[in-house]
Scaffold this motif. Sequence first.
Motif, mmCIF file in Angstrom:
data_model
loop_
_atom_site.group_PDB
_atom_site.id
_atom_site.type_symbol
_atom_site.label_atom_id
_atom_site.label_comp_id
_atom_site.label_asym_id
_atom_site.label_seq_id
_atom_site.Cartn_x
_atom_site.Cartn_y
_atom_site.Cartn_z
ATOM 1 N N ARG A 17 7.054 7.886 -10.318
ATOM 2 C CA ARG A 17 6.073 8.098 -9.250
ATOM 3 C C ARG A 17 5.236 6.845 -9.059
ATOM 4 O O ARG A 17 4.873 6.187 -10.033
ATOM 5 C CB ARG A 17 5.101 9.240 -9.574
ATOM 6 N N ASN A 19 1.574 6.003 -7.323
ATOM 7 C CA ASN A 19 0.374 6.648 -6.773
ATOM 8 C C ASN A 19 -0.701 5.580 -6.616
ATOM 9 O O ASN A 19 -1.450 5.296 -7.543
ATOM 10 C CB ASN A 19 -0.098 7.775 -7.675
ATOM 11 N N PRO A 21 -3.706 5.222 -4.330
ATOM 12 C CA PRO A 21 -4.515 5.900 -3.310
ATOM 13 C C PRO A 21 -5.112 4.961 -2.262
ATOM 14 O O PRO A 21 -5.428 5.396 -1.158
ATOM 15 C CB PRO A 21 -5.622 6.582 -4.110
ATOM 16 N N GLU A 39 4.298 11.197 0.330
ATOM 17 C CA GLU A 39 3.152 11.969 0.800
ATOM 18 C C GLU A 39 2.379 11.119 1.798
ATOM 19 O O GLU A 39 1.987 9.983 1.500
ATOM 20 C CB GLU A 39 2.254 12.353 -0.378
ATOM 21 N N LYS A 44 3.648 16.521 2.027
ATOM 22 C CA LYS A 44 4.788 16.004 1.281
ATOM 23 C C LYS A 44 6.041 16.046 2.159
ATOM 24 O O LYS A 44 6.320 17.038 2.813
ATOM 25 C CB LYS A 44 5.002 16.832 0.016
ATOM 26 N N ILE A 62 2.075 7.084 -2.017
ATOM 27 C CA ILE A 62 2.392 8.135 -2.983
ATOM 28 C C ILE A 62 3.853 8.512 -2.745
ATOM 29 O O ILE A 62 4.193 9.108 -1.727
ATOM 30 C CB ILE A 62 1.466 9.351 -2.801
#
Length: 169
Positions: A17, A19, A21, A39, A44, A62
């Motif tokens: 993953r 991530n 932000p 996302e 999603k 993401i």
Amino acid sequence: MKTANCGYDYRHPNGFRINRPNGSGDYILLIVRSPASFEFEGIKYFTSGNAVVIFNKGTPQIYGSNNTEYINDWIHFECDENDIKFLTELGIEFDKILEFQNVSMLSNLIKQMYFEKYSNNKNSNQSVEMYFNLIMLKISDLCQQRKVVDTEMQEQLVELKNQIVSNPK
């Protein structure tokens, strides 16, 4: 457009993953060659692979594997106003999954771009810029071809629907 970094055939295990932000601080072009999830604005989305995603600068990033190994090619890059205008004229969309039949040609171009970027060739920077522009032109071509296929399919579906309504037996 200035390419900061690029990579090809990156492989990550199931469960991978990303991530970020606040994004990565630059633009990113991903050539996604495996099933993946993304996302955007809290929603999603899934792709089975053969997809392109271009993250706008500052867009949350993401994404990751979708119950399998995650494979992609990528380019981190910077744009100025003229570059954005060029991409807009090409119909390039940011922050959206663009699925295609096959992305191997794009992957091969990124591979060539990668070798050129990290070579000691005299004209390496100009060559990398040309590869990048070619990649964007090819993405635009793929988007245009996809629209034609979608339009043809839509017309065929409307015709089929009309035939069914006209002759229900």
